[in-house]
Motif scaffolding. Structure first.
Motif, mmCIF file in Angstrom:
data_model
loop_
_atom_site.group_PDB
_atom_site.id
_atom_site.type_symbol
_atom_site.label_atom_id
_atom_site.label_comp_id
_atom_site.label_asym_id
_atom_site.label_seq_id
_atom_site.Cartn_x
_atom_site.Cartn_y
_atom_site.Cartn_z
ATOM 1 N N HIS A 1 0.636 7.686 -6.403
ATOM 2 C CA HIS A 1 -0.561 8.494 -6.631
ATOM 3 C C HIS A 1 -0.366 9.907 -6.127
ATOM 4 O O HIS A 1 -0.627 10.889 -6.823
ATOM 5 C CB HIS A 1 -1.762 7.839 -5.944
ATOM 6 C CG HIS A 1 -3.043 8.573 -6.122
ATOM 7 N ND1 HIS A 1 -4.014 8.635 -5.154
ATOM 8 C CD2 HIS A 1 -3.520 9.299 -7.166
ATOM 9 C CE1 HIS A 1 -5.036 9.351 -5.589
ATOM 10 N NE2 HIS A 1 -4.760 9.770 -6.813
ATOM 11 N N SER B 1 0.823 -1.215 0.000
ATOM 12 C CA SER B 1 0.000 0.000 0.000
ATOM 13 C C SER B 1 0.855 1.263 0.000
ATOM 14 O O SER B 1 0.391 2.329 -0.406
ATOM 15 C CB SER B 1 -0.928 0.010 1.225
ATOM 16 O OG SER B 1 -0.187 0.141 2.439
ATOM 17 N N ARG C 1 -1.611 -0.706 -11.441
ATOM 18 C CA ARG C 1 -2.983 -1.042 -11.008
ATOM 19 C C ARG C 1 -3.654 -2.005 -11.973
ATOM 20 O O ARG C 1 -4.443 -2.862 -11.579
ATOM 21 C CB ARG C 1 -3.831 0.234 -10.925
ATOM 22 C CG ARG C 1 -3.630 1.066 -9.705
ATOM 23 C CD ARG C 1 -4.794 2.017 -9.502
ATOM 24 N NE ARG C 1 -5.140 2.777 -10.681
ATOM 25 C CZ ARG C 1 -6.376 2.964 -11.127
ATOM 26 N NH1 ARG C 1 -7.402 2.428 -10.491
ATOM 27 N NH2 ARG C 1 -6.601 3.689 -12.197
ATOM 28 N N TRP D 1 4.417 -3.939 -7.011
ATOM 29 C CA TRP D 1 4.453 -2.591 -6.438
ATOM 30 C C TRP D 1 5.775 -2.341 -5.724
ATOM 31 O O TRP D 1 6.422 -1.294 -5.901
ATOM 32 C CB TRP D 1 3.305 -2.405 -5.434
ATOM 33 C CG TRP D 1 1.983 -2.032 -6.017
ATOM 34 C CD1 TRP D 1 0.856 -2.793 -6.031
ATOM 35 C CD2 TRP D 1 1.629 -0.798 -6.663
ATOM 36 N NE1 TRP D 1 -0.173 -2.117 -6.645
ATOM 37 C CE2 TRP D 1 0.275 -0.889 -7.033
ATOM 38 C CE3 TRP D 1 2.330 0.366 -6.961
ATOM 39 C CZ2 TRP D 1 -0.400 0.138 -7.688
ATOM 40 C CZ3 TRP D 1 1.658 1.399 -7.612
ATOM 41 C CH2 TRP D 1 0.311 1.277 -7.966
ATOM 42 N N TYR E 1 1.617 2.301 -3.609
ATOM 43 C CA TYR E 1 0.332 2.660 -4.232
ATOM 44 C C TYR E 1 -0.009 4.124 -3.944
ATOM 45 O O TYR E 1 -0.323 4.903 -4.859
ATOM 46 C CB TYR E 1 -0.767 1.740 -3.705
ATOM 47 C CG TYR E 1 -2.154 2.075 -4.231
ATOM 48 C CD1 TYR E 1 -2.635 1.467 -5.384
ATOM 49 C CD2 TYR E 1 -2.974 2.990 -3.572
ATOM 50 C CE1 TYR E 1 -3.900 1.774 -5.869
ATOM 51 C CE2 TYR E 1 -4.230 3.302 -4.055
ATOM 52 C CZ TYR E 1 -4.689 2.692 -5.199
ATOM 53 O OH TYR E 1 -5.933 3.000 -5.684
ATOM 54 N N TRP F 1 1.344 4.526 -11.928
ATOM 55 C CA TRP F 1 0.280 4.117 -11.005
ATOM 56 C C TRP F 1 -0.823 3.350 -11.745
ATOM 57 O O TRP F 1 -1.236 2.270 -11.310
ATOM 58 C CB TRP F 1 -0.278 5.368 -10.332
ATOM 59 C CG TRP F 1 -1.308 5.128 -9.284
ATOM 60 C CD1 TRP F 1 -1.125 4.573 -8.055
ATOM 61 C CD2 TRP F 1 -2.699 5.485 -9.353
ATOM 62 N NE1 TRP F 1 -2.305 4.544 -7.354
ATOM 63 C CE2 TRP F 1 -3.283 5.099 -8.131
ATOM 64 C CE3 TRP F 1 -3.490 6.097 -10.331
ATOM 65 C CZ2 TRP F 1 -4.629 5.299 -7.848
ATOM 66 C CZ3 TRP F 1 -4.828 6.301 -10.054
ATOM 67 C CH2 TRP F 1 -5.397 5.910 -8.825
ATOM 68 N N HIS G 1 0.945 -9.285 -7.262
ATOM 69 C CA HIS G 1 0.643 -7.888 -7.548
ATOM 70 C C HIS G 1 1.358 -6.950 -6.582
ATOM 71 O O HIS G 1 1.957 -5.945 -6.994
ATOM 72 C CB HIS G 1 -0.867 -7.671 -7.477
ATOM 73 C CG HIS G 1 -1.288 -6.260 -7.722
ATOM 74 N ND1 HIS G 1 -1.044 -5.597 -8.901
ATOM 75 C CD2 HIS G 1 -1.937 -5.364 -6.921
ATOM 76 C CE1 HIS G 1 -1.520 -4.373 -8.835
ATOM 77 N NE2 HIS G 1 -2.062 -4.203 -7.646
ATOM 78 N N ASN G 2 1.328 -7.266 -5.303
ATOM 79 C CA ASN G 2 1.973 -6.395 -4.326
ATOM 80 C C ASN G 2 3.488 -6.477 -4.406
ATOM 81 O O ASN G 2 4.177 -5.487 -4.127
ATOM 82 C CB ASN G 2 1.473 -6.736 -2.922
ATOM 83 C CG ASN G 2 0.105 -6.166 -2.645
ATOM 84 O OD1 ASN G 2 -0.047 -5.027 -2.210
ATOM 85 N ND2 ASN G 2 -0.925 -6.960 -2.918
#
Length: 329
Positions: free
Chosen positions: A139, A132, A151, A191, A135, A147, A187-188
């Motif tokens: 942003h 997070s 996503r 990031w 993320y 971003w 996915h994380n």
């Protein structure tokens, strides 16, 4: 004029990303509903519920605070990133431990397998908490190209997992739980890898920066509690009190009623970093007021159209077993 041009391009790209994301998520949701039925769909929603709530409230607003301070350059980049990361890791361990202990109570009306699977998913909390951070930072710093690109990865992987389940005719809940864990972890990790490659900084925990992050983040978290209670308290109570078949119909109704949200929230996602960067308060107010009026009008038109097509659309898309979800939707 340059700012307006950039804003328009960012808004267009974000809207397109949100719409594509919505379409793939709806496709995955339809496959999941048809393969698992109302009972399995309800159980799956209970399993996914707790990581979502934990990330929303358990991160204590630290990712947003890090984005704010990085944008204002109030502290060193390495100090902000390292302090936020250490704090999030500690918060993840505390959240996972508490939820693990209370999970049997939180899933009291569900089969024992649901409690077991929900506990498995708690292992995702450290990577979800740390994921997070990039993320919100990308942003908040207006890196909307990166971003949006990252996503977009999750719905692609999410839909691919469901298509695989459909092709293999998998109707067992365990397959979709395993897929959820794998897709979320990948996915994380993406990031985090992009974040580390972008900042290329190594720092250490600094109590002074931690104080600033918590001072900014905790009021945000407390302010979001009513919103989370409004959006999630119903499912929290139903997970403990209602059998999974009923919950499956309810979750489908909730998901359908929010189908227009990705397009509408794109405006706020683009405006946040733009308003943050403006120093003229009158321009901030003007931009915010104009966008609020536009959003309200768009929401009213979209909601009216969605209400009209709901009674026939839900049984057609999700299957006759979900016809009972039409009126709640």
């Amino acid at each position: 004029d340059v700012c307006s041009s950039d804003l328009g391009e960012s808004l267009r790209n974000t809207v397109l990303t949100n719409i594509a994301t919505m379409a793939m998520n709806v496709g995955a949701s339809v496959i999941c509903a048809r393969m698992l039925g109302p009972r399995g769909r309800g159980a799956f929603s209970v399993i996914q519920l707790w990581p979502i709530i934990a990330v929303g409230l358990g991160t204590l607003g630290l990712p947003r605070a890090a984005a704010y301070y990085l944008g204002k350059r109030r502290y060193s980049e390495s100090g902000i990133v390292a302090t936020a990361a250490f704090s999030l890791a500690a918060a993840a361990v505390l959240s996972a431990s508490a939820l693990y202990v209370f999970m049997p109570l939180l899933t009291a009306s569900q089969p024992r397998s649901v409690t077991l699977y929900a506990r498995w998913c708690l292992a995702l909390l450290p990577i979800l908490y740390l994921g997070s951070l990039p993320y919100f930072v990308f942003h908040g710093l207006n890196r909307l190209h990166s971003w949006n690109l990252i996503r977009f990865q999750f719905p692609v992987l999410w839909l691919a997992m469901h298509l695989t389940g459909y092709a293999l005719r998998r109707t067992d809940l365990g397959f979709y739980v395993a897929g959820y864990i794998i897709v979320t972890a990948l996915h994380n990790l993406t990031w985090l890898v992009v974040f580390i490659a972008h900042f290329r900084v190594v720092g250490r925990f600094r109590p002074g920066i931690a104080h600033g992050l918590f001072q900014y983040g905790l009021p945000l978290t407390l302010g979001s509690v009513p919103q989370y209670l409004n959006l999630r308290l119903d499912q929290v109570l139903m997970a403990a009190l209602v059998p999974p078949g009923v919950l499956g119909l309810y979750v489908t109704a909730v998901a359908w009623s929010g189908i227009m949200m990705p397009a509408l929230t794109a405006l706020s996602q683009v405006l946040f970093p733009v308003i943050l960067s403006l120093n003229d308060v009158s321009r901030q107010h003007e931009l915010l007021g104009r966008s609020l009026r536009l959003s309200a009008l768009g929401a009213a038109v979209c909601a009216a159209a969605l209400i009209l097509c709901t009674p026939s659309a839900i049984p057609l898309i999700y299957g006759a077993a979900f016809a009972g979800a039409s009126l709640p939707a």
